[in-house]
Design an enzyme around this catalytic site. Structure first.
Site, PDB file in Angstrom:
ATOM      1  N   TYR A 142       0.908  -1.147  -0.196  1.00 16.17           N
ATOM      2  CA  TYR A 142      -0.111   0.016  -0.117  1.00 16.17           C
ATOM      3  C   TYR A 142       0.936   1.365  -0.030  1.00 16.17           C
ATOM      4  CZ  TYR A 142      -3.298   3.538   1.796  1.00 16.17           C
ATOM      5  OH  TYR A 142      -4.061   4.637   1.868  1.00 16.17           O
ATOM      6  N   ILE A 187     -10.740   4.918  15.408  1.00 15.57           N
ATOM      7  CA  ILE A 187     -11.869   5.707  16.143  1.00 15.57           C
ATOM      8  C   ILE A 187     -13.195   5.275  15.919  1.00 15.57           C
ATOM      9  CG2 ILE A 187     -13.046   8.106  16.097  1.00 15.57           C
ATOM     10  CD1 ILE A 187     -10.072   9.241  16.088  1.00 15.57           C
TER      11      ILE A 187
HETATM   12  C1  UD1 Z   1      -3.213   4.347   9.789  1.00 12.14           C
HETATM   13  C2  UD1 Z   1      -4.165   4.244   8.431  1.00 12.14           C
HETATM   14  C3  UD1 Z   1      -3.591   3.627   7.089  1.00 12.14           C
HETATM   15  C4  UD1 Z   1      -2.279   4.184   6.948  1.00 12.14           C
HETATM   16  C5  UD1 Z   1      -1.257   4.276   8.211  1.00 12.14           C
HETATM   17  C6  UD1 Z   1      -0.081   4.882   8.001  1.00 12.14           C
HETATM   18  C7  UD1 Z   1      -6.131   4.398   9.265  1.00 12.14           C
HETATM   19  C8  UD1 Z   1      -7.716   3.841   9.334  1.00 12.14           C
HETATM   20  N1  UD1 Z   1      -5.456   3.590   8.707  1.00 12.14           N
HETATM   21  O1  UD1 Z   1      -3.226   3.014  10.259  1.00 12.14           O
HETATM   22  O2  UD1 Z   1      -4.209   3.523   6.227  1.00 12.14           O
HETATM   23  O3  UD1 Z   1      -1.279   3.631   6.145  1.00 12.14           O
HETATM   24  O4  UD1 Z   1      -1.969   4.773   9.420  1.00 12.14           O
HETATM   25  O5  UD1 Z   1       0.845   5.117   9.332  1.00 12.14           O
HETATM   26  O6  UD1 Z   1      -6.255   5.786   9.304  1.00 12.14           O
HETATM   27  N2  UD1 Z   1      -6.133  -0.215  17.512  1.00 12.14           N
HETATM   28  C9  UD1 Z   1      -6.509  -0.560  18.954  1.00 12.14           C
HETATM   29  N3  UD1 Z   1      -7.659  -1.201  19.007  1.00 12.14           N
HETATM   30  C10 UD1 Z   1      -8.550  -1.339  17.843  1.00 12.14           C
HETATM   31  C11 UD1 Z   1      -8.153  -0.959  16.599  1.00 12.14           C
HETATM   32  C12 UD1 Z   1      -6.968  -0.390  16.307  1.00 12.14           C
HETATM   33  O7  UD1 Z   1      -5.786  -0.572  19.994  1.00 12.14           O
HETATM   34  O8  UD1 Z   1      -9.926  -1.774  17.974  1.00 12.14           O
HETATM   35  C13 UD1 Z   1      -4.809   0.638  17.534  1.00 12.14           C
HETATM   36  C14 UD1 Z   1      -3.951   0.069  16.597  1.00 12.14           C
HETATM   37  O9  UD1 Z   1      -3.208  -1.085  17.002  1.00 12.14           O
HETATM   38  C15 UD1 Z   1      -3.073   1.237  16.277  1.00 12.14           C
HETATM   39  C16 UD1 Z   1      -3.950   2.150  16.432  1.00 12.14           C
HETATM   40  O10 UD1 Z   1      -4.951   1.974  17.243  1.00 12.14           O
HETATM   41  O11 UD1 Z   1      -2.040   1.164  17.195  1.00 12.14           O
HETATM   42  C17 UD1 Z   1      -4.436   3.116  15.050  1.00 12.14           C
HETATM   43  O12 UD1 Z   1      -4.706   1.946  14.224  1.00 12.14           O
HETATM   44  P1  UD1 Z   1      -5.569   2.204  12.956  1.00 12.14           P
HETATM   45  O13 UD1 Z   1      -6.658   3.061  13.342  1.00 12.14           O
HETATM   46  O14 UD1 Z   1      -5.725   0.974  12.246  1.00 12.14           O
HETATM   47  O15 UD1 Z   1      -4.610   2.878  12.325  1.00 12.14           O
HETATM   48  P2  UD1 Z   1      -3.064   2.885  11.841  1.00 12.14           P
HETATM   49  O16 UD1 Z   1      -2.612   1.549  12.072  1.00 12.14           O
HETATM   50  O17 UD1 Z   1      -2.469   3.922  12.262  1.00 12.14           O
END
Ligand code: UD1
Length: 306
Positions: A142, A187
């Site tokens: 990606y 979120i």
């Molecule tokens: C985000 C982007 C992705 C991009 C990346 C670049 C989104 C949705 N994804 O991924 O497209 O390539 O940044 O750095 O914006 N988490 C929890 N519990 C949950 C879900 C997630 O603890 O139920 C945590 C994850 O482990 C992570 C954080 O929340 O540490 C953010 O996760 P997520 O929203 O998936 O985004 P990124 O991984 O930052």
């Protein structure tokens, strides 16, 4: 202006479409509806030309770009883990799709292409904040696809004078973000759980942080990127320029929803980066970008929408 929004029925695309319509512009949407939803365009459906189409289809894109002044290219397979599992498919959509858009734009004399890039181009390099001057080092198909697209944009801008701008989105949130897929943004997942009175699952110790940005700010950036002169060939970080840990995030959503949040801590998610933070000064200086909706206000809007 007359604008084409690829991926216009998706989360971010539909917000761009809505703003363009509100500002009196003529809008055409091309979407394959693989993840985008028709109801995302319900508020403006009567004012928008909606076409079912695939960015991989060169002839179709050629047809749909005709007569447009600006293209907001938002269509993509947006999941990092999916790109790891299916790199050929995401290559076709995320690189060939961009190339088709650029070729069609060139052929029809489109003035400018604004492209949805990603913080994923930076990869795992721990230096913070991320600046556009850093050497990108993507670690997923990606990220490679978004970076390759950026290079195509710049090459087309140099070769043919087609104006192009790439916006590197950080962690975007807001209404219409789908909470139901395993790849959903944190979120949307947390808001859903908290409003249902369920605990949230935090992967790891919750001290990891992200630079969350409300979707209205991202729309502002897109409009500026389409209308500001002298920025062709440039790339910009689009974020808030602040850090929120996952624990702080869960509490902030609880606050916005007026409820107490139960947090369950589990194993860290493999491949996760610890921290993400953007330097948004280039966008501020060159595009006049200022994130006017704070995270707190964005969360309030989201909670009342959900
Ligand atoms: C985000 C982007 C992705 C991009 C990346 C670049 C989104 C949705 N994804 O991924 O497209 O390539 O940044 O750095 O914006 N988490 C929890 N519990 C949950 C879900 C997630 O603890 O139920 C945590 C994850 O482990 C992570 C954080 O929340 O540490 C953010 O996760 P997520 O929203 O998936 O985004 P990124 O991984 O930052």
């Amino acid at each position: 202006m007359r604008a084409l929004v690829t991926g216009g029925s998706g989360f971010i695309g539909s917000h761009i479409v809505q703003r363009l319509v509100e500002n009196g512009h003529k809008v055409r949407v091309v979407d394959d509806f693989s993840t985008g939803k028709r109801e995302n365009l319900d508020p403006v459906a009567r004012d928008v030309e909606i076409i079912t189409g695939d960015v991989r289809d060169r002839a179709a894109m050629d047809k749909h770009a005709a007569g447009c002044e600006v293209i907001f290219h938002q269509a993509a397979v947006v999941s990092v883990p999916y790109s790891v599992e299916h790199p050929e498919e995401t290559h076709a959509v995320n690189i060939m799709g961009t190339l088709n858009v650029l070729m069609a734009a060139r052929k029809h004399g489109v003035r400018r292409v604004v492209f949805a890039s990603s913080a994923a181009v930076y990869g795992d390099e721990p230096t913070l904040p991320k600046r556009e001057s850093m050497t990108p080092d993507p670690i997923s198909p990606y990220g490679v696809e978004k970076l390759t697209s950026e290079h195509y944009l710049r090459a087309f801008s140099r070769l043919y004078g087609l104006e192009t701008v790439a916006l590197r989105y950080f962690n975007v949130f807001g209404p219409r973000q789908d909470p139901s897929s395993p790849y959903s943004g944190v979120i949307s997942v947390f808001v859903n759980r908290i409003l249902e009175g369920k605990p949230v699952d935090i992967f790891g110790d919750g001290k990891q942080s992200r630079d969350f940005v409300y979707v209205a700010n991202v729309v502002d950036a897109n409009i500026s990127a389409a209308t500001t002169s002298g920025v062709s060939g440039r790339v910009y970080n689009i974020a808030c320029g602040g850090r929120t840990t996952l624990v702080e995030l869960a509490d902030a959503i609880g606050h916005a929803a007026g409820t107490k949040v139960t947090k369950r801590f589990g194993e860290p998610r493999p491949g996760d980066i610890k921290e993400s933070l953007a330097d948004v000064s280039r966008a501020r200086t060159e595009l006049g970008y200022a994130p006017r909706v704070s995270i707190e206000e964005g969360l309030k809007n989201l909670v009342s929408y959900a």
